[in-house]
Design a protein around this motif. Sequence first.
Motif, short mmCIF file in Angstrom:
data_model
loop_
_atom_site.label_atom_id
_atom_site.label_comp_id
_atom_site.label_asym_id
_atom_site.label_seq_id
_atom_site.Cartn_x
_atom_site.Cartn_y
_atom_site.Cartn_z
N PRO A 1 63.60 21.02 34.53
CA PRO A 1 64.56 20.12 35.18
C PRO A 1 64.13 19.89 36.63
O PRO A 1 63.74 20.84 37.32
CB PRO A 1 65.88 20.89 35.12
CG PRO A 1 65.69 21.95 34.08
CD PRO A 1 64.23 22.30 34.14
N GLY B 1 65.08 17.87 40.36
CA GLY B 1 66.05 17.11 41.15
C GLY B 1 65.31 16.24 42.15
O GLY B 1 64.85 15.14 41.85
N GLY C 1 62.71 17.70 43.91
CA GLY C 1 61.40 18.34 44.09
C GLY C 1 61.22 18.92 45.49
O GLY C 1 60.10 19.05 45.97
N THR C 2 62.32 19.32 46.15
CA THR C 2 62.21 19.85 47.52
C THR C 2 62.15 21.38 47.55
O THR C 2 62.22 21.98 48.63
CB THR C 2 63.37 19.37 48.41
OG1 THR C 2 64.59 19.96 47.93
CG2 THR C 2 63.50 17.86 48.41
N SER D 1 66.82 19.33 54.05
CA SER D 1 66.11 18.53 53.05
C SER D 1 66.99 17.42 52.47
O SER D 1 66.64 16.84 51.44
CB SER D 1 65.66 19.45 51.92
OG SER D 1 66.80 20.19 51.46
N THR E 1 68.86 16.76 45.73
CA THR E 1 69.92 16.14 44.94
C THR E 1 71.10 17.10 44.72
O THR E 1 70.95 18.32 44.81
CB THR E 1 69.37 15.78 43.54
OG1 THR E 1 68.97 17.00 42.89
CG2 THR E 1 68.16 14.84 43.65
N SER F 1 72.47 26.00 47.21
CA SER F 1 72.06 25.53 48.53
C SER F 1 73.15 25.72 49.60
O SER F 1 74.33 25.90 49.28
CB SER F 1 71.73 24.03 48.36
OG SER F 1 71.63 23.39 49.57
N ILE G 1 71.95 20.19 34.29
CA ILE G 1 73.24 19.67 34.77
C ILE G 1 73.07 18.16 34.82
O ILE G 1 72.17 17.65 35.51
CB ILE G 1 73.56 20.23 36.17
CG1 ILE G 1 73.55 21.77 36.15
CG2 ILE G 1 74.88 19.68 36.69
CD1 ILE G 1 73.35 22.40 37.52
C1 LIG Z 1 61.99 20.66 54.75
C2 LIG Z 1 62.94 21.42 53.87
C3 LIG Z 1 64.14 21.86 54.38
C4 LIG Z 1 65.03 22.54 53.56
N1 LIG Z 1 66.25 22.91 54.07
C5 LIG Z 1 67.17 23.49 53.27
C6 LIG Z 1 68.46 23.80 53.77
O1 LIG Z 1 68.79 23.53 54.93
N2 LIG Z 1 69.34 24.37 52.91
C7 LIG Z 1 69.02 24.62 51.61
O2 LIG Z 1 69.88 25.07 50.87
N3 LIG Z 1 67.80 24.36 51.13
C8 LIG Z 1 66.87 23.79 51.91
N4 LIG Z 1 65.62 23.50 51.41
C9 LIG Z 1 65.28 23.89 50.03
C10 LIG Z 1 65.64 22.84 48.95
O3 LIG Z 1 65.87 21.59 49.53
C11 LIG Z 1 66.85 23.30 48.16
O4 LIG Z 1 66.49 24.40 47.36
C12 LIG Z 1 67.49 22.22 47.28
O5 LIG Z 1 68.71 22.72 46.80
C13 LIG Z 1 66.63 21.77 46.12
O6 LIG Z 1 67.20 20.58 45.59
P1 LIG Z 1 66.34 19.56 44.74
O7 LIG Z 1 67.25 18.51 44.24
O8 LIG Z 1 65.17 19.10 45.51
O9 LIG Z 1 65.89 20.48 43.53
P2 LIG Z 1 64.42 20.75 42.95
O10 LIG Z 1 63.56 21.28 44.02
O11 LIG Z 1 63.97 19.59 42.20
O12 LIG Z 1 64.77 21.93 41.93
C14 LIG Z 1 65.22 23.18 42.38
C15 LIG Z 1 65.64 24.03 41.16
O13 LIG Z 1 66.82 23.48 40.59
C16 LIG Z 1 66.61 23.08 39.24
N5 LIG Z 1 67.31 21.82 39.06
C17 LIG Z 1 67.24 20.70 39.80
N6 LIG Z 1 68.07 19.77 39.32
C18 LIG Z 1 68.67 20.30 38.24
C19 LIG Z 1 69.63 19.84 37.30
N7 LIG Z 1 70.16 18.62 37.38
N8 LIG Z 1 70.01 20.68 36.31
C20 LIG Z 1 69.51 21.93 36.22
N9 LIG Z 1 68.60 22.41 37.07
C21 LIG Z 1 68.19 21.61 38.06
C22 LIG Z 1 65.11 22.98 39.07
O14 LIG Z 1 64.70 23.23 37.74
C23 LIG Z 1 64.61 24.03 40.04
O15 LIG Z 1 64.61 25.30 39.44
C24 LIG Z 1 64.70 22.83 52.21
C25 LIG Z 1 63.48 22.37 51.69
C26 LIG Z 1 62.60 21.66 52.52
C27 LIG Z 1 61.33 21.16 51.95
#
Ligand SMILES: Cc1cc2nc3c(=O)[nH]c(=O)nc-3n(C[C@H](O)[C@H](O)[C@H](O)COP(=O)(O)OP(=O)(O)OC[C@H]3O[C@@H](n4cnc5c(N)ncnc54)[C@H](O)[C@@H]3O)c2cc1C
Length: 536
Positions: A116, A118, A120-121, A185, A190, A199, A254
């Motif tokens: 899965p 979201g 990719g952060t 991020s 997402t 998060s 989700i």
């Molecule tokens: C520059 C930078 C700053 C950041 N700052 C913060 C911050 O201030 N606070 C913070 O909490 N995090 C921060 N992060 C980390 C990151 O953004 C978080 O972990 C965020 O919650 C990931 O969300 P995403 O949508 O990019 O998920 P992804 O990176 O795509 O996925 C994260 C995990 O969630 C799972 N996932 C994603 N979507 C779903 C779905 N719909 N259903 C089931 N599983 C799913 C994936 O399989 C994976 O295991 C930062 C990252 C970067 C690069």
Amino acid sequence: MRRWNGWGDDSFSMEAPGSGLEFLRSKVTPGSVLADVNLGSVCAQVPESRLPTHLLINTDAETRVRHARGQSLPDWLAMRSGDFGVFPDGVAFPESTEQVQELMKLAYEEDFTVIPYGGGTSVAGHINPLASDRAVLTIDMGHMNKLMALNEESQIATFGAGTPGPQVEAQLRAKGYTLGHFPQSWELATVGGWVASRSSGQQSLRYGRIEQMFAGCTMVSPQGNLEVPTIPASSAGPDVREIVLGSEGRMGIISEVQMRVTPIAQKEQFFVVFLPSFESAKKAVREIVQNKIPLSMLRVSNALETETQLRLAGHEKQIAILESYLSFRGVKEGKCMVTFGVTGNVGQNKLSLSQTRKIFKSFGGVNGPKMMGDKWAENRFKFPYLRENLWLEGYAVDTFETATDWDNVTELMHAMENAVRDSLKDEGAPLHVYTHLSHMYAQGCSIYTTYIFPNADSYEATLERWKKIKAAACETLATGRSTISHQHGVGKDHAPYLAAEKGVLGMGAIKALLSFFDPKQKLNPGTLIDEKIESK
Ligand SMILES: Cc1cc2nc3c(=O)[nH]c(=O)nc-3n(C[C@H](O)[C@H](O)[C@H](O)COP(=O)(O)OP(=O)(O)OC[C@H]3O[C@@H](n4cnc5c(N)ncnc54)[C@H](O)[C@@H]3O)c2cc1C
């Protein structure tokens, strides 16, 4: 367009000012400037897909490259060097819960691994595919990006789980509401990713962590759809909501998520104050949170982070004037900058501001110019772009973070910084290491450390440097009365350290949950639980 090998939108970049770079060079001699590969050459390496042709699955090389890595430093090195290792075999972009179900069914019948995805952060290797005999299907939720319903009476909004921060806020604000979740991020992450990886946003003091905002969801699992109802609170046994939170794509996808939203505040302002020392700053913010003064954010930069922020801001003349004024008021070397926000109605904000200022004053605090708070708000999502600029100067930048109780904060912060600082001693490579406290709770806070180190003379050797630093950092957290991650989640990078926090029974319970929802272990293997370690 989104950068394929770094952070954010490629039409924007953030330069460090000359004086900032000079300051950095005085701390760490820059390393090698390593040559980047281009997208075309990486696409040329992508092997043939093992997935069958399917209307919902895209197998073109560029899409697979763009979904192969997240945003951790090893991901960065992989993307820059072209040494990706493994690519997903294809990427699906479902537009409805029914399509997610269809893909899940297909994966189970045809024996694919499913990741899965979201925004990719991830900075902990969550979404990176592992080498496997099974074909890997990444499911990008990005096309489910709408506000689907808003119940104003109960203040609950339903979103497609792939909605990224800016679209969450734009769609809610058009109706007078906010989610209030602002991780750094935010631009790309997402709502589903936030829930799946627990998060925390910059204004968690007012709006809570994602756990407090998460009301319910539909999670498509191999066992069927889990529907979590939106009940405000319940004493009916263990909380199924909590099972979904932090599941990191290991139990299901989700697809739709219900979030608790808040009417947009009448007014919001951010301020900066300088305290004479780290201990005075820490005590002041602890008093503020323990007295429950309703601020929306609070962040304490330690002395080195304060100095780094001031130098990287540029504006040498204004900073020099500010520093001589602070010095005249008794806030000299070792000073710590505290940034805070007030959000709410005008009357409440006025009261919060005056109570906060009074506490800072009692600890020797001197107010910074209002413009510094405004600048923080203006740039709050831009700092990640600086990594690109520093990379071009020969520096690698990374962070790690945790949370602990107040009585352990200072000791742990020093242990974290020292572990990282000493980790490359055998190579004689110095690191620039600094820290802030944020996400304040009555009982403790998060500790967030940034480190900058010189690139080695090859990608492989730079990755080896990172591994040494990361191991030193994680071991400090695993033995430091702290969590392996307050907000970045577990992913693959922190999985070896999870047992230190959860214990044998805790790990057993988590594994039982994963096996219940995903009996054939097709969902995101290696993330959250390191199967290699656990099977020993
Ligand atoms: C520059 C930078 C700053 C950041 N700052 C913060 C911050 O201030 N606070 C913070 O909490 N995090 C921060 N992060 C980390 C990151 O953004 C978080 O972990 C965020 O919650 C990931 O969300 P995403 O949508 O990019 O998920 P992804 O990176 O795509 O996925 C994260 C995990 O969630 C799972 N996932 C994603 N979507 C779903 C779905 N719909 N259903 C089931 N599983 C799913 C994936 O399989 C994976 O295991 C930062 C990252 C970067 C690069």
